[in-house]
Design a protein around this motif. Structure first.
Motif, short mmCIF file in Angstrom:
data_model
loop_
_atom_site.label_atom_id
_atom_site.label_comp_id
_atom_site.label_asym_id
_atom_site.label_seq_id
_atom_site.Cartn_x
_atom_site.Cartn_y
_atom_site.Cartn_z
N SER A 267 0.84 -1.20 0.00
CA SER A 267 0.00 0.00 0.00
C SER A 267 0.88 1.25 0.00
CB SER A 267 -0.91 0.02 1.23
OG SER A 267 -1.70 -1.14 1.29
N GLN A 268 0.62 2.11 -0.96
CA GLN A 268 1.27 3.42 -1.00
C GLN A 268 0.16 4.45 -0.77
OE1 GLN A 268 2.98 2.40 -4.90
NE2 GLN A 268 4.98 2.93 -4.06
N ALA A 269 0.00 4.81 0.50
CA ALA A 269 -1.14 5.61 0.92
C ALA A 269 -0.81 7.10 0.90
CB ALA A 269 -1.58 5.20 2.32
N GLY B 89 0.16 8.02 6.46
CA GLY B 89 0.54 8.18 5.07
C GLY B 89 1.90 7.56 4.87
N THR B 90 1.98 6.49 4.12
CA THR B 90 3.24 5.74 4.08
C THR B 90 3.23 4.74 2.95
OG1 THR B 90 4.77 4.46 5.43
CG2 THR B 90 2.47 3.92 5.62
N ASP B 91 4.35 4.04 2.82
CA ASP B 91 4.52 2.95 1.85
C ASP B 91 4.90 1.72 2.65
OD1 ASP B 91 5.26 1.20 -0.14
OD2 ASP B 91 6.71 2.53 -1.10
N PHE B 92 4.03 0.70 2.63
CA PHE B 92 4.32 -0.48 3.43
C PHE B 92 3.79 -1.73 2.74
CE2 PHE B 92 0.09 0.75 4.61
CZ PHE B 92 -0.59 -0.41 4.92
N TYR B 93 4.37 -2.87 3.14
CA TYR B 93 4.03 -4.19 2.58
C TYR B 93 3.47 -5.04 3.71
CZ TYR B 93 5.08 -9.02 1.05
OH TYR B 93 5.02 -10.36 0.76
N LEU B 94 2.37 -5.73 3.40
CA LEU B 94 1.71 -6.57 4.39
C LEU B 94 1.45 -7.94 3.76
CD1 LEU B 94 0.80 -5.86 7.30
CD2 LEU B 94 -1.50 -5.56 6.40
#
Length: 268
Positions: A118-120, A143-148
Protein backbone atom coordinates in the motif's frame (compact mmCIF):
# COMPACT_ATOMS: atom_id res chain seq x y z
CA UNK A 1 -60.11 15.05 -4.48
CA UNK A 2 -59.18 11.45 -5.26
CA UNK A 3 -55.78 12.61 -6.62
CA UNK A 4 -55.08 14.61 -3.48
CA UNK A 5 -56.01 11.69 -1.27
CA UNK A 6 -53.70 9.35 -3.18
CA UNK A 7 -50.80 11.79 -2.94
CA UNK A 8 -51.44 12.12 0.76
CA UNK A 9 -51.30 8.35 1.17
CA UNK A 10 -47.97 8.19 -0.68
CA UNK A 11 -46.49 10.88 1.56
CA UNK A 12 -47.65 9.02 4.64
CA UNK A 13 -45.95 5.82 3.42
CA UNK A 14 -42.69 7.63 2.65
CA UNK A 15 -42.65 9.32 6.04
CA UNK A 16 -43.29 6.03 7.78
CA UNK A 17 -40.42 4.40 5.90
CA UNK A 18 -37.99 7.12 6.96
CA UNK A 19 -39.01 6.46 10.56
CA UNK A 20 -38.72 2.68 10.27
CA UNK A 21 -35.37 2.49 8.40
CA UNK A 22 -32.47 3.44 10.72
CA UNK A 23 -30.15 6.20 9.53
CA UNK A 24 -27.09 3.91 9.45
CA UNK A 25 -28.84 1.43 7.15
CA UNK A 26 -29.91 4.27 4.91
CA UNK A 27 -26.33 5.47 4.78
CA UNK A 28 -25.12 1.99 3.85
CA UNK A 29 -27.71 1.79 1.11
CA UNK A 30 -26.56 5.14 -0.22
CA UNK A 31 -22.96 3.95 -0.20
CA UNK A 32 -23.80 0.76 -2.13
CA UNK A 33 -22.18 0.99 -5.54
CA UNK A 34 -19.96 3.90 -4.53
CA UNK A 35 -16.69 3.80 -6.42
CA UNK A 36 -13.43 3.45 -4.51
CA UNK A 37 -11.03 3.29 -7.46
CA UNK A 38 -10.19 1.21 -10.51
CA UNK A 39 -7.86 -1.48 -11.83
CA UNK A 40 -4.92 0.41 -13.34
CA UNK A 41 -2.65 -2.56 -14.09
CA UNK A 42 -2.98 -6.33 -13.86
CA UNK A 43 -1.63 -9.73 -14.74
CA UNK A 44 -4.44 -12.23 -15.37
CA UNK A 45 -6.16 -13.95 -13.74
CA UNK A 46 -7.83 -11.39 -11.47
CA UNK A 47 -11.47 -11.50 -10.38
CA UNK A 48 -13.74 -9.08 -8.59
CA UNK A 49 -16.41 -10.48 -6.28
CA UNK A 50 -19.43 -8.19 -6.00
CA UNK A 51 -22.80 -8.94 -4.48
CA UNK A 52 -22.18 -12.68 -4.36
CA UNK A 53 -21.12 -12.80 -8.02
CA UNK A 54 -17.69 -13.09 -9.56
CA UNK A 55 -16.48 -11.36 -12.71
CA UNK A 56 -13.19 -11.17 -14.55
CA UNK A 57 -11.33 -7.93 -14.03
CA UNK A 58 -9.90 -5.87 -16.87
CA UNK A 59 -7.99 -2.65 -17.22
CA UNK A 60 -9.99 0.31 -15.86
CA UNK A 61 -12.57 -1.96 -14.22
CA UNK A 62 -14.22 0.05 -11.44
CA UNK A 63 -13.66 -1.13 -7.86
CA UNK A 64 -16.58 -0.32 -5.57
CA UNK A 65 -17.10 -0.29 -1.83
CA UNK A 66 -17.46 -3.87 -0.51
CA UNK A 67 -15.77 -5.32 -3.61
CA UNK A 68 -13.30 -8.19 -3.16
CA UNK A 69 -10.24 -8.27 -5.42
CA UNK A 70 -9.07 -11.88 -5.77
CA UNK A 71 -5.92 -12.98 -7.62
CA UNK A 72 -5.01 -16.48 -8.79
CA UNK A 73 -1.61 -18.18 -8.54
CA UNK A 74 -0.10 -16.07 -11.34
CA UNK A 75 -2.41 -13.07 -11.12
CA UNK A 76 -1.63 -9.63 -9.71
CA UNK A 77 -3.54 -6.37 -9.66
CA UNK A 78 -2.81 -2.71 -9.10
CA UNK A 79 -5.73 -0.72 -7.74
CA UNK A 80 -5.55 3.07 -7.91
CA UNK A 81 -7.87 4.57 -5.32
CA UNK A 82 -9.75 7.80 -5.89
CA UNK A 83 -7.49 9.79 -3.54
CA UNK A 84 -4.34 8.69 -5.41
CA UNK A 85 -3.35 5.86 -3.07
CA UNK A 86 -2.09 2.71 -4.80
CA UNK A 87 -2.64 -0.92 -3.81
CA UNK A 88 -0.49 -3.65 -5.37
CA UNK A 89 -2.21 -6.98 -4.72
CA UNK A 90 0.12 -9.97 -5.04
CA UNK A 91 -0.62 -13.48 -6.30
CA UNK A 92 -2.92 -15.83 -4.36
CA UNK A 93 -4.47 -12.93 -2.46
CA UNK A 94 -7.90 -11.70 -1.48
CA UNK A 95 -8.41 -8.05 -0.54
CA UNK A 96 -11.76 -6.45 0.30
CA UNK A 97 -12.32 -2.71 0.00
CA UNK A 98 -14.61 -2.06 2.95
CA UNK A 99 -14.72 1.67 2.27
CA UNK A 100 -12.71 4.43 0.66
CA UNK A 101 -13.98 7.99 1.00
CA UNK A 102 -11.48 10.36 -0.59
CA UNK A 103 -13.31 13.40 0.79
CA UNK A 104 -13.17 12.41 4.45
CA UNK A 105 -10.04 10.26 4.01
CA UNK A 106 -11.66 7.19 5.48
CA UNK A 107 -10.13 4.02 4.05
CA UNK A 108 -10.60 0.54 5.45
CA UNK A 109 -9.34 -2.62 3.75
CA UNK A 110 -9.54 -6.29 4.72
CA UNK A 111 -6.78 -8.72 3.67
CA UNK A 112 -8.21 -12.22 4.08
CA UNK A 113 -4.96 -13.81 2.90
CA UNK A 114 -2.04 -13.08 0.61
CA UNK A 115 0.06 -9.98 0.00
CA UNK A 116 -0.54 -6.29 -0.61
CA UNK A 117 1.72 -3.28 -0.83
CA UNK A 118 0.00 0.00 0.00
CA UNK A 119 1.27 3.42 -1.00
CA UNK A 120 -1.14 5.61 0.92
CA UNK A 121 -1.67 9.33 0.46
CA UNK A 122 -0.98 11.22 3.66
CA UNK A 123 -4.05 11.51 5.91
CA UNK A 124 -4.49 15.18 6.74
CA UNK A 125 -8.16 15.47 7.72
CA UNK A 126 -9.20 15.16 11.39
CA UNK A 127 -10.55 11.68 12.03
CA UNK A 128 -9.11 10.34 8.79
CA UNK A 129 -7.66 6.83 8.69
CA UNK A 130 -6.07 4.27 6.39
CA UNK A 131 -6.29 0.77 7.85
CA UNK A 132 -5.64 -2.73 6.57
CA UNK A 133 -7.25 -5.44 8.68
CA UNK A 134 -6.39 -9.15 8.74
CA UNK A 135 -7.65 -12.10 10.80
CA UNK A 136 -4.84 -11.56 13.36
CA UNK A 137 -3.98 -7.86 13.30
CA UNK A 138 -4.34 -4.35 11.92
CA UNK A 139 -1.93 -1.96 10.20
CA UNK A 140 -2.90 1.68 10.56
CA UNK A 141 -1.07 4.54 8.89
CA UNK A 142 -1.15 8.30 8.46
CA UNK A 143 0.54 8.18 5.07
CA UNK A 144 3.24 5.74 4.08
CA UNK A 145 4.52 2.95 1.85
CA UNK A 146 4.32 -0.48 3.43
CA UNK A 147 4.03 -4.19 2.58
CA UNK A 148 1.71 -6.57 4.39
CA UNK A 149 1.58 -10.35 3.99
CA UNK A 150 -0.76 -12.73 5.79
CA UNK A 151 0.20 -16.33 5.02
CA UNK A 152 -0.28 -19.49 7.10
CA UNK A 153 -1.57 -17.54 10.09
CA UNK A 154 1.46 -15.21 10.31
CA UNK A 155 1.21 -11.49 9.57
CA UNK A 156 4.34 -9.80 8.24
CA UNK A 157 4.87 -6.05 7.94
CA UNK A 158 7.68 -4.23 6.15
CA UNK A 159 7.72 -0.43 6.11
CA UNK A 160 9.39 1.32 3.18
CA UNK A 161 8.48 4.88 4.07
CA UNK A 162 6.80 6.60 7.01
CA UNK A 163 5.52 4.87 10.12
CA UNK A 164 2.90 2.16 10.78
CA UNK A 165 0.97 1.40 13.95
CA UNK A 166 0.96 -2.41 14.04
CA UNK A 167 -1.58 -4.00 16.41
CA UNK A 168 -3.06 -7.38 17.22
CA UNK A 169 -6.81 -7.81 17.71
CA UNK A 170 -6.44 -7.25 21.47
CA UNK A 171 -5.06 -3.77 20.88
CA UNK A 172 -1.42 -4.51 21.70
CA UNK A 173 0.62 -2.33 19.33
CA UNK A 174 4.14 -1.52 18.20
CA UNK A 175 5.29 1.39 16.06
CA UNK A 176 7.25 0.27 13.00
CA UNK A 177 9.52 2.77 11.22
CA UNK A 178 10.84 2.82 7.68
CA UNK A 179 13.32 0.04 6.95
CA UNK A 180 12.00 -2.22 9.72
CA UNK A 181 10.09 -5.49 9.75
CA UNK A 182 7.69 -6.92 12.35
CA UNK A 183 5.49 -9.99 12.75
CA UNK A 184 2.28 -11.06 14.49
CA UNK A 185 2.46 -14.83 14.78
CA UNK A 186 -1.06 -15.56 15.98
CA UNK A 187 -4.41 -13.97 16.82
CA UNK A 188 -3.71 -13.90 20.57
CA UNK A 189 -0.03 -12.99 20.40
CA UNK A 190 1.49 -9.54 20.74
CA UNK A 191 3.50 -8.16 17.82
CA UNK A 192 7.19 -8.98 17.79
CA UNK A 193 9.59 -6.13 18.43
CA UNK A 194 10.50 -4.54 15.09
CA UNK A 195 13.92 -5.37 13.65
CA UNK A 196 15.94 -3.93 10.80
CA UNK A 197 14.84 -5.50 7.52
CA UNK A 198 17.60 -7.07 5.43
CA UNK A 199 18.14 -5.95 1.81
CA UNK A 200 16.85 -9.31 0.58
CA UNK A 201 13.67 -8.97 2.65
CA UNK A 202 13.04 -5.51 1.23
CA UNK A 203 13.71 -6.70 -2.32
CA UNK A 204 11.65 -9.90 -2.05
CA UNK A 205 8.64 -8.06 -0.64
CA UNK A 206 8.77 -5.55 -3.48
CA UNK A 207 9.04 -8.29 -6.11
CA UNK A 208 6.22 -10.34 -4.56
CA UNK A 209 3.79 -7.44 -4.87
CA UNK A 210 4.99 -5.58 -7.96
CA UNK A 211 2.65 -5.53 -10.97
CA UNK A 212 4.78 -5.09 -14.12
CA UNK A 213 3.29 -3.88 -17.38
CA UNK A 214 2.82 -6.19 -20.37
CA UNK A 215 6.26 -5.41 -21.86
CA UNK A 216 8.11 -5.91 -18.60
CA UNK A 217 6.34 -9.22 -18.02
CA UNK A 218 7.64 -10.71 -21.28
CA UNK A 219 10.58 -13.11 -21.06
CA UNK A 220 13.94 -11.34 -21.59
CA UNK A 221 16.18 -12.37 -24.51
CA UNK A 222 18.98 -14.89 -23.81
CA UNK A 223 21.97 -13.26 -22.15
CA UNK A 224 25.37 -13.22 -23.90
CA UNK A 225 23.98 -13.88 -27.39
CA UNK A 226 25.23 -11.24 -29.80
CA UNK A 227 24.35 -10.98 -33.49
CA UNK A 228 27.27 -13.09 -34.79
CA UNK A 229 26.61 -15.85 -32.28
CA UNK A 230 22.97 -16.06 -33.38
CA UNK A 231 24.06 -16.11 -37.07
CA UNK A 232 26.52 -19.00 -36.63
CA UNK A 233 23.99 -20.91 -34.54
CA UNK A 234 21.44 -20.67 -37.37
CA UNK A 235 24.08 -21.80 -39.91
CA UNK A 236 25.04 -24.77 -37.72
CA UNK A 237 21.40 -25.85 -37.48
CA UNK A 238 20.66 -25.38 -41.19
CA UNK A 239 23.88 -26.91 -42.60
CA UNK A 240 22.90 -30.60 -42.18
CA UNK A 241 19.57 -29.99 -43.87
CA UNK A 242 21.39 -28.63 -46.93
CA UNK A 243 24.31 -31.06 -47.02
CA UNK A 244 22.36 -34.34 -46.78
CA UNK A 245 20.29 -33.92 -50.00
CA UNK A 246 23.43 -32.92 -51.95
CA UNK A 247 25.37 -35.92 -50.66
CA UNK A 248 22.56 -38.31 -51.60
CA UNK A 249 22.72 -37.13 -55.19
CA UNK A 250 26.54 -37.17 -55.38
CA UNK A 251 26.87 -40.68 -56.98
CA UNK A 252 24.70 -39.80 -59.96
CA UNK A 253 26.20 -36.42 -60.67
CA UNK A 254 29.01 -35.95 -63.21
CA UNK A 255 31.61 -33.29 -62.57
CA UNK A 256 31.15 -30.16 -64.57
CA UNK A 257 33.76 -29.69 -67.32
CA UNK A 258 35.04 -26.17 -66.94
CA UNK A 259 37.17 -26.42 -70.10
CA UNK A 260 35.09 -27.18 -73.20
CA UNK A 261 36.65 -29.00 -76.14
CA UNK A 262 38.65 -26.67 -78.35
CA UNK A 263 39.45 -24.25 -75.60
CA UNK A 264 42.90 -22.72 -76.09
CA UNK A 265 43.12 -21.74 -72.43
CA UNK A 266 42.87 -25.33 -71.20
CA UNK A 267 45.06 -26.69 -74.04
CA UNK A 268 42.21 -28.62 -75.63
Amino acid sequence: MRLRSRMGSVLVVLLSLTLVVPPDIAAQAAAAGQQAGQVSRMIPAVHIERGGKQMKAAMQTAVLWQDVVATAAHGRARITLDDGSVLNVGSDSKLKVIQHDAGTQQTELDLAYGRVRSQAVRVARPGGKFQVRTPVGVAGVVGTDFYLAYINGILELIVYEGQVNFCNLAGQCVSVLAGFIAFIRGANLAPDAPTQATPSQLTDAGQNSDVPDSQASQAPPPQGMNGWAIFFMIVAIAAPAIAVPLASRGGNTRPVDLCPTGSQVCGK
